[in-house]
Structure formats: C-alpha cells, structure tokens
Design an enzyme around this catalytic site. Structure first.
Site, short mmCIF file in Angstrom:
data_model
loop_
_atom_site.label_atom_id
_atom_site.label_comp_id
_atom_site.label_asym_id
_atom_site.label_seq_id
_atom_site.Cartn_x
_atom_site.Cartn_y
_atom_site.Cartn_z
CD GLU A 1 -55.20 37.79 -18.80
OE1 GLU A 1 -54.47 38.73 -19.44
OE2 GLU A 1 -54.76 36.47 -18.45
CG HIS B 1 -50.52 28.10 -19.55
ND1 HIS B 1 -50.91 29.15 -18.85
CD2 HIS B 1 -50.80 28.49 -20.90
CE1 HIS B 1 -51.38 30.21 -19.79
NE2 HIS B 1 -51.21 29.77 -21.18
CE LYS C 1 -53.20 28.48 -23.60
NZ LYS C 1 -52.64 29.07 -24.42
CB ILE D 1 -52.55 29.78 -29.76
CG1 ILE D 1 -52.87 29.22 -31.18
CG2 ILE D 1 -53.07 29.05 -28.94
CD1 ILE D 1 -51.88 27.74 -31.31
CB ALA E 1 -48.19 28.53 -28.37
CB SER E 2 -48.47 32.18 -24.56
OG SER E 2 -48.93 33.68 -24.04
NE ARG F 1 -55.57 15.54 -45.03
CZ ARG F 1 -55.95 16.27 -46.24
NH1 ARG F 1 -54.56 16.97 -46.75
NH2 ARG F 1 -56.85 16.79 -46.83
#
Length: 310
Positions: A202, A138, A159, A157, A154-155, A243
C-alpha cells in the site's frame, strides 16, 4: 492450532493407500512423531495415539513376524480412532491387516518412498512451522541479498515506499504492513504475510499495488527467516545515533533475539540505498569482515605511531 491430514497431503508427496473424506479432515495437533516400536511388542503404557504413527524398517519387520489374527489385533490397538494418520516409510509392503485396521478406525493410511529418518525430519519441520504460534507485527518484510529484513518505524515514515524501491532494485517482498511472525525453532524467527495482503504493497496517494503483477514472480517470496531488523526513525539532531556501528541493539520476538539497526530518516537521504548498505554490512560481519574493527585497529595504530614520534 491444528493441521488437517489434507493439508499434509497437499504439501508432502505420499502414495495414498486408504482415505475417506472424514479421515482427511482429522487434525494433527502436535509435531511429535510416534514410532510404535514398543507398542508393536505389546507395551502400551506411554502410547500417544494422537500423534502421527510412523512405521520404519524396524517396526515393519517386527509386524511381519506376527501372523494371522494376532497381527490384526495388534494393529487395531496401534491404529486408534484418535490417530490422525499412519505412514509407512521406505515403500515397504503394506499388509492387508493394516488396511483393514485403517478402515475400521477411519484413519488415512499413507506410503512414502523416503527413508524413515529423513521422512521424520520432513514431517517435524513442516508441522513445527504450521503449528507455531503466530504474532502480528507492523512493518515490511523483505528478502535483501538473501537476508530476511524486517523494516519497522513510525506510521508514515516511508516503510512501504522503501520496500517498493527495494523491489525495483531487484529484492523480494514478503509482507507489507502486517507481518505474521512465528518461531520456526529455538533460534530461528520467520515471517509471512497475511493471506489477504499477499504480494501487495500500500502506497499513500497511489493505493494498493500488486507487486507480482507489476514486477513478476521473482519480486515476491512466500516467507523468510528474520535475520535482522531495520528501524527507521525521524532524524533528530539532539539525539545520538550510532556512527561507528559498534553498539548494536537487540530486539526480541517470541523469545528469539534479533539484531537491530536504527536508521535516521531526513530529506535528501536515499533510504533504500542505506538499507542495502546496512544489510551488506551485516552479511560482511557474519562472514568475519568488520569495518568498524578495522577502523578501530587503524586508529589504535595511528595513535601508537604518533606517541612514538613525539
């Protein structure tokens, strides 16, 4: 997995000497190419008829020394019914006995102008890619500054939204949501879209966007090697993020290790610009320019200078 002889003809240019509809549907199941040198001399102990049979100058030269029915009888053994296709390189003359053997076994017979070693390499590369086992992951796969970047997270977020913004900034989309990943060789991982999702993104609230229609052919790409992974995650002040860039992480797909950069996402951060910066930094490191090392060297020099001043 398998590749039909017709698929091979669709991708690589050959001159077809003999073929039938049934012969074109024969399946190639291995990327290993057979050059039947010893077999032409009559030694068949380790003959593998299910491979592509490739005739180069040496095999052809010996074949032409065999005359009459002996040549036909020999070619009948080399061109078995299990053989998917026989190819003659370098535009070498194809004798009538070879055509007759191809007709008898219903095998596609092809001729190529390419040098034998070059043709062998092209065939192996094509078949390795097409026969490689696919794994679905994914994410969004992009070509950014010539670097293949798999954006994960994560779904919900962002992308796909990041991918769309990167397309607007001149980069190319390979796949959105579902990425089919395969190992092109021992050290190279590649990705491509599912056919039904090709050129599509999408976006929640908008729907399906055809990137090629909206942004042109230059905004999409059929496939790309996966050089790095960028993982988007929600910002958490309790979590320590890298960092300095001196603690790279590695992720593994199909036994191939790929460097990963984790980017925290929060309101006000321009994620697409940060992704571009991460990719440019990755390229710079590959070229031998490491900003982290430069900073560490400067810090070491400053500490040494301060100690000497005391």
């Amino acid at each position: 997995m398998a590749v039909s002889v017709q698929d091979l003809l669709d991708k690589i240019h050959f001159h077809v000497i003999y073929s039938t509809e049934t012969a074109l549907q024969k399946e190639i199941t291995t990327s290993e190419i057979m050059r039947p040198g010893l077999e032409m001399a009559g030694y068949f102990d380790y003959f593998t008829p299910e491979r592509i049979q490739l005739f180069g100058m040496k095999e052809w030269s010996y074949m032409m020394t065999v005359v009459g029915d002996n040549r036909y009888d020999l070619l009948k053994k080399v061109m078995a019914k299990e053989t998917p296709v026989v190819i003659v390189a370098r535009n070498l003359e194809i004798p009538s006995e070879m055509v007759a053997a191809a007709k008898k076994a219903d095998i596609v017979l092809l001729q190529s102008r390419e040098a034998t070693s070059r043709l062998n390499s092209v065939l192996t590369s094509f078949l390795d890619e097409r026969l490689a086992e696919r794994t679905t992951v994914h994410g969004v796969l992009m070509d950014i500054f010539g670097v293949g970047v798999l954006i994960q997270g994560a779904s919900g977020i962002g992308k796909s939204e990041t991918g769309l913004e990167l397309v607007k900034r001149g980069h190319r989309l390979v796949a959105d949501d579902r990425v089919d990943v395969f190992q092109r060789d021992a050290f190279t991982l590649s990705g491509e879209p599912a056919e039904i999702l090709r050129n599509m993104i999408e976006i929640r609230g908008v729907g399906i966007i055809d990137v090629m229609s909206l942004f042109g052919a230059g905004a999409v790409k059929d496939s790309t090697d996966i050089d790095m992974v960028i993982y988007l995650e929600y910002y958490d002040k309790e979590k320590a993020f890298d960092r300095l860039g001196n603690a790279p992480t590695i992720v593994e797909f199909s036994d191939v290790e790929v460097p990963q950069t984790r980017i925290p996402v929060k309101t006000g951060r321009n994620v697409s610009v940060i992704v571009e910066a991460a990719v440019m930094n990755f390229r710079a490191k590959q070229m031998g320019f490491d900003a982290t090392k430069t900073f560490e060297d400067r810090l070491t020099d400053l500490i040494s200078h301060n100690k000497e001043s005391q």
